[in-house]
Design a protein around this motif. Structure first.
Motif, PDB file in Angstrom:
ATOM      1  N   LEU A  22       8.487  -3.165   2.689  1.00 27.28           N
ATOM      2  CA  LEU A  22       8.116  -4.454   1.681  1.00 27.28           C
ATOM      3  C   LEU A  22       6.704  -5.206   2.123  1.00 27.28           C
ATOM      4  CD1 LEU A  22      11.686  -5.924   1.598  1.00 27.28           C
ATOM      5  CD2 LEU A  22      10.611  -4.855  -0.319  1.00 27.28           C
ATOM      6  N   ASN A  23       6.497  -4.958   3.308  1.00 32.29           N
ATOM      7  CA  ASN A  23       5.024  -5.609   3.795  1.00 32.29           C
ATOM      8  C   ASN A  23       4.067  -4.785   3.498  1.00 32.29           C
ATOM      9  OD1 ASN A  23       6.110  -7.757   5.159  1.00 32.29           O
ATOM     10  ND2 ASN A  23       6.265  -6.741   7.096  1.00 32.29           N
ATOM     11  N   GLN A  24       4.262  -3.638   2.864  1.00 35.54           N
ATOM     12  CA  GLN A  24       3.196  -2.582   2.505  1.00 35.54           C
ATOM     13  C   GLN A  24       2.824  -2.754   1.054  1.00 35.54           C
ATOM     14  OE1 GLN A  24       1.012  -0.649   4.190  1.00 35.54           O
ATOM     15  NE2 GLN A  24       1.986  -1.269   6.021  1.00 35.54           N
ATOM     16  N   ILE A  25       3.758  -3.481   0.378  1.00 29.30           N
ATOM     17  CA  ILE A  25       3.506  -3.672  -1.063  1.00 29.30           C
ATOM     18  C   ILE A  25       2.239  -4.335  -1.530  1.00 29.30           C
ATOM     19  CG2 ILE A  25       4.547  -4.689  -3.226  1.00 29.30           C
ATOM     20  CD1 ILE A  25       7.334  -4.006  -2.012  1.00 29.30           C
ATOM     21  N   PRO A  26       1.764  -5.523  -0.974  1.00 29.99           N
ATOM     22  CA  PRO A  26       0.664  -5.972  -1.436  1.00 29.99           C
ATOM     23  C   PRO A  26      -0.531  -5.237  -1.004  1.00 29.99           C
ATOM     24  CG  PRO A  26       1.890  -7.606   0.003  1.00 29.99           C
ATOM     25  CD  PRO A  26       2.573  -6.308  -0.067  1.00 29.99           C
ATOM     26  N   ASN A  27      -0.488  -4.523  -0.019  1.00 31.05           N
ATOM     27  CA  ASN A  27      -1.532  -3.715   0.415  1.00 31.05           C
ATOM     28  C   ASN A  27      -1.845  -2.404  -0.686  1.00 31.05           C
ATOM     29  OD1 ASN A  27      -3.886  -2.921   1.858  1.00 31.05           O
ATOM     30  ND2 ASN A  27      -2.650  -2.037   3.264  1.00 31.05           N
ATOM     31  N   LEU A  28      -0.669  -1.959  -1.062  1.00 31.54           N
ATOM     32  CA  LEU A  28      -0.656  -0.895  -2.056  1.00 31.54           C
ATOM     33  C   LEU A  28      -1.023  -1.399  -3.407  1.00 31.54           C
ATOM     34  CD1 LEU A  28       2.816   0.889  -0.812  1.00 31.54           C
ATOM     35  CD2 LEU A  28       0.201   1.793  -0.648  1.00 31.54           C
ATOM     36  N   ASN A  29      -0.516  -2.632  -3.844  1.00 34.63           N
ATOM     37  CA  ASN A  29      -0.964  -3.197  -5.025  1.00 34.63           C
ATOM     38  C   ASN A  29      -2.773  -3.352  -4.950  1.00 34.63           C
ATOM     39  OD1 ASN A  29       1.479  -3.369  -6.158  1.00 34.63           O
ATOM     40  ND2 ASN A  29       1.747  -5.352  -5.511  1.00 34.63           N
ATOM     41  N   LYS A  30      -3.135  -3.880  -4.036  1.00 39.23           N
ATOM     42  CA  LYS A  30      -4.735  -4.004  -4.042  1.00 39.23           C
ATOM     43  C   LYS A  30      -5.470  -2.459  -3.944  1.00 39.23           C
ATOM     44  CE  LYS A  30      -4.934  -7.856  -0.855  1.00 39.23           C
ATOM     45  NZ  LYS A  30      -5.295  -8.411   0.348  1.00 39.23           N
ATOM     46  N   GLN A  31      -4.954  -1.275  -3.393  1.00 38.72           N
ATOM     47  CA  GLN A  31      -5.215  -0.011  -3.583  1.00 38.72           C
ATOM     48  C   GLN A  31      -5.113   0.418  -4.940  1.00 38.72           C
ATOM     49  OE1 GLN A  31      -3.332   2.394  -0.464  1.00 38.72           O
ATOM     50  NE2 GLN A  31      -4.406   1.294   1.131  1.00 38.72           N
TER      51      GLN A  31
END
Length: 174
Positions: A22-31
């Motif tokens: 769940l913490n990776q979701i914002p980073n993945l959205n940016k990517q």
């Protein structure tokens, strides 16, 4: 008892994995957003390349028209007083270039009312893409002046220029 400890341990491990994901979701959205922007830019660049390759005559006409505009630009500022640059160069060059000409280039070159500058050389350095690079030589009986000029075909105006030093055949300044 052993089974309940094992279930609690497995639940904690799964909870940690879930929180990490769940913490990776914002980073993945940016990517994802960056990848979409890169893809869009690549498609646009590819489309321009296809257009240029599929119609070399069109690109050649484009370069020919741009060369005429650059030649007219150099003749205009070489043969006109500095005070009229803002009027005569409007539409041919960006405001940055007009300011540079007025403040930097023109005072370092003798543009008298009696002297008429010809533009014998307009050589293109880079003919593909939206920015065309030119080497332009303006000369009269007393001196020759060389400029490196960048012409933006999308804006249809000179966007950058710099004065070059001349050595050899064109170095006839008195």
């Amino acid at each position: 008892m052993k089974n309940s400890r094992l279930i609690i341990f497995a639940s904690l491990v799964l909870a940690c994995i879930l929180i990490t994901q769940l913490n990776q979701i914002p980073n993945l959205n940016k990517q994802l957003v960056q990848a979409k922007a890169d893809l869009k830019q690549t498609k646009l660049s590819h489309k321009k390349s296809e257009t240029i390759l599929s119609s070399p005559q069109s690109q050649q006409d484009h370069v020919s028209d741009s060369t005429k505009i650059v030649t007219a630009f150099v003749k205009n500022f070489s043969n006109q007083p500095t005070s009229s640059y803002s009027d005569i160069l409007k539409g041919l060059a960006s405001q940055k270039v007009i300011n540079e000409l007025t403040q930097t280039f023109a005072p370092s070159v003798t543009f008298s009312e009696k002297a008429h500058y010809d533009v014998p050389i307009v050589a293109i350095k880079k003919a593909w893409g939206s920015d065309l690079n030119y080497l332009v030589v303006a000369k009269n009986d007393a001196q020759s002046v060389a400029y490196k000029i960048t012409y933006d075909t999308e804006e249809k105006q000179v966007t950058d220029m710099s004065r070059l030093t001349l050595k050899g055949a064109f170095d006839n300044e008195k």
